[in-house]
Design a protein around this motif. Sequence first.
Motif, short mmCIF file in Angstrom:
data_model
loop_
_atom_site.label_atom_id
_atom_site.label_comp_id
_atom_site.label_asym_id
_atom_site.label_seq_id
_atom_site.Cartn_x
_atom_site.Cartn_y
_atom_site.Cartn_z
N VAL A 142 -7.84 -0.45 -0.52
CA VAL A 142 -6.86 0.43 -1.13
C VAL A 142 -7.29 0.70 -2.57
N ASP A 177 0.87 -1.17 0.00
CA ASP A 177 0.00 0.00 0.00
C ASP A 177 0.91 1.22 0.00
N ARG A 178 0.90 2.00 -1.07
CA ARG A 178 1.78 3.16 -1.19
C ARG A 178 1.48 4.22 -0.14
N ARG A 179 0.26 4.25 0.35
CA ARG A 179 -0.13 5.31 1.29
C ARG A 179 0.54 5.16 2.64
N ASN A 180 0.80 3.92 3.07
CA ASN A 180 1.37 3.73 4.41
C ASN A 180 2.55 2.75 4.43
N TYR A 208 -12.13 -0.82 -5.16
CA TYR A 208 -11.02 -0.99 -4.23
C TYR A 208 -10.44 -2.40 -4.27
N ASP A 241 -2.94 3.02 -5.73
CA ASP A 241 -2.07 3.12 -4.56
C ASP A 241 -1.44 1.79 -4.19
#
Length: 80
Positions: A53, A23-26, A39, A57
């Motif tokens: 996700v 997950d690029r966000r976290n 998603y 992302d």
Amino acid sequence: MTAPTPDADGHTVSPDAGALVVDRRNGKVGVVMGHVGTYVQLRPPCGGLEWDVPPEDVRMPNPTEALSATVAVANRRWGR
């Protein structure tokens, strides 16, 4: 297919179930469990709660991330 890639029309194609992704966000590594709406649903490699996700992302893990996730699963299997 193991990571999202644009198709011929430029739309994002989501990874298949069972693929190991990040997950690029976290920065969390997860296993693709499926897709709900737009998603991708991920679950930690050792089990736990799923999270959603957006496909844009999601990225493939680098070798270090993939190895770390694989070792964590093996350690959990052996009770370590």
